[in-house]
Motif scaffolding. Structure first.
Motif, PDB file in Angstrom:
ATOM      1  N   LYS A  65       0.853  -1.190   0.000  1.00 12.27           N
ATOM      2  CA  LYS A  65       0.000   0.000   0.000  1.00 12.27           C
ATOM      3  C   LYS A  65       0.892   1.244   0.000  1.00 12.27           C
ATOM      4  CE  LYS A  65      -3.862  -2.309   0.292  1.00 12.27           C
ATOM      5  NZ  LYS A  65      -4.924  -2.027   1.216  1.00 12.27           N
ATOM      6  N   THR A 109      -6.287  -2.596  -2.487  1.00 18.88           N
ATOM      7  CA  THR A 109      -6.973  -3.808  -2.058  1.00 18.88           C
ATOM      8  C   THR A 109      -7.477  -4.686  -3.205  1.00 18.88           C
ATOM      9  OG1 THR A 109      -7.578  -2.721  -0.019  1.00 18.88           O
ATOM     10  CG2 THR A 109      -8.967  -4.583  -0.700  1.00 18.88           C
ATOM     11  N   THR A 129      -5.496  -9.757   4.254  1.00 17.28           N
ATOM     12  CA  THR A 129      -6.129 -10.831   5.025  1.00 17.28           C
ATOM     13  C   THR A 129      -6.150 -12.137   4.238  1.00 17.28           C
ATOM     14  OG1 THR A 129      -7.512  -9.288   6.245  1.00 17.28           O
ATOM     15  CG2 THR A 129      -8.304 -11.564   6.106  1.00 17.28           C
ATOM     16  N   TYR A 200      -7.984   3.748   1.279  1.00 17.40           N
ATOM     17  CA  TYR A 200      -8.529   4.254   2.551  1.00 17.40           C
ATOM     18  C   TYR A 200      -8.312   5.749   2.751  1.00 17.40           C
ATOM     19  CZ  TYR A 200      -9.333  -0.605   3.597  1.00 17.40           C
ATOM     20  OH  TYR A 200      -9.795  -1.893   3.536  1.00 17.40           O
ATOM     21  N   ASP A 218      -9.356  -2.433   9.129  1.00 14.40           N
ATOM     22  CA  ASP A 218      -8.589  -3.018  10.234  1.00 14.40           C
ATOM     23  C   ASP A 218      -8.152  -1.936  11.227  1.00 14.40           C
ATOM     24  OD1 ASP A 218      -8.879  -5.223   8.644  1.00 14.40           O
ATOM     25  OD2 ASP A 218      -6.853  -5.097   7.808  1.00 14.40           O
TER      26      ASP A 218
END
Ligand code: GLU
Length: 298
Positions: A65, A109, A129, A200, A218
């Motif tokens: 990221k 993502t 994840t 984000y 998260d």
């Protein structure tokens, strides 16, 4: 008010540039204080393995990221910094690749599986994840950390106290498309109130602008956004899922998965895992995590 705020940001940015200039050309504003991971010398790997190929190439292509403080945030020198980046450097070191042999690609993502499947990167270390749906397209080493989903709201908000309070508050909630939090939040919020972006930082902007009342993902990602919000945001602090972070690799590369798991165990034993945390996420969450037990490689 707004203008003076912008002026203040501009002044700080100008001061940072001046400091960098004063420090000379080598100044590296984006670098973290993490000690450079040790680089294995003269290592050799079984012929035909991913490890042998990468060691020979002297380069590790990492997807991470670029807009997530503490885990992967692009610095002014163009390279990202954060815990994920340090994990990638530790893996590179064990492959005999120094930090300057690591190249970074932004992997938001939703494109992570594609980026691995299309061989654009060798590993994805990106608050990723491990789950069954993703395992249909990629394999995972790890986990190297276990996060949990939470909510972030404006610091003055007292009505949102956890996921169960969202409906009554008629809250608009922002997350990122393709993420596990975007899926998990569906049971707490009407679809019309879920706002999805690709990254984000755009959710943080929407919260700042009053376009949404909450951001969900998260806890450690939110902690980074809270930390860089200058007091504007707070974490609700009611974790409601478990998010084990894995290192995404090409599907079925069992030997590379086992090598990464071994590398993580050695890093936890020699303290480099804890040092990577201390230099990054540890600035906000001082207690270093314990390396979780590895999943079986498949
Ligand atoms: N860990 C979650 C996921 O992999 C959320 C974080 C992210 O979007 O990177 O979907």
């Amino acid at each position: 008010m707004r203008l003076s705020h912008i002026a203040r940001i501009a002044a700080v940015a100008a001061a940072m540039v001046l400091t960098a200039t004063a420090c000379g050309e080598q100044a590296n504003l984006g670098s973290s204080a993490a000690p450079a991971p040790s680089v294995a010398q003269g290592v050799s790997f079984p012929a035909g393995t991913t490890m042998a190929r990468l060691n020979e190439a002297g380069t590790l292509r990492v997807g991470t990221k670029f807009d997530q403080p503490l885990f992967g945030l692009r610095g002014l020198d163009g390279n990202p910094v954060g815990f994920d980046v340090e994990i990638a450097k530790i893996i590179a070191g064990k492959l005999g690749i120094p930090a300057d042999g690591v190249t970074y690609t932004e992997t938001p993502t939703r494109i992570r599986e594609d980026t691995i499947a299309n061989n654009q990167v060798d590993v994805v270390v990106a608050t990723y994840t491990i789950n069954a749906a993703r395992k249909e397209r990629v394999s995972f080493a790890g986990p190297y950390y276990v996060a949990g989903q939470d909510l972030m709201v404006a610091s003055g908000n007292t009505t949102i106290t956890g996921p169960d309070s969202l409906r009554a508050a008629n809250a608009r909630v922002c997350s990122v498309s393709g993420s596990t939090p975007a899926k998990n939040i569906e049971k707490y919020v009407d679809p019309a109130n879920i706002v999805l972006f690709d990254v984000y930082s755009k959710c943080a902007d929407a919260l700042r602008n009053g376009q949404v009342e909450a951001v969900t993902t998260d806890n450690v990602i939110l902690l980074g956004l809270v930390d860089s919000s200058q007091g504007a945001f707070k974490l609700v602090g009611q974790q409601f899922t478990e998010e084990p972070y894995g290192v995404g690799i090409a599907k079925g590369d069992v030997a590379f998965c086992q090598f990464i798991n071994q590398t993580l165990q050695e890093a936890a034993a020699d303290g480099s895992y804890q040092a990577a945390w201390a230099a990054t996420a540890g600035k906000v969450q001082p207690e270093a995590p314990t390396l979780p037990p590895a999943d079986a490689c498949s």
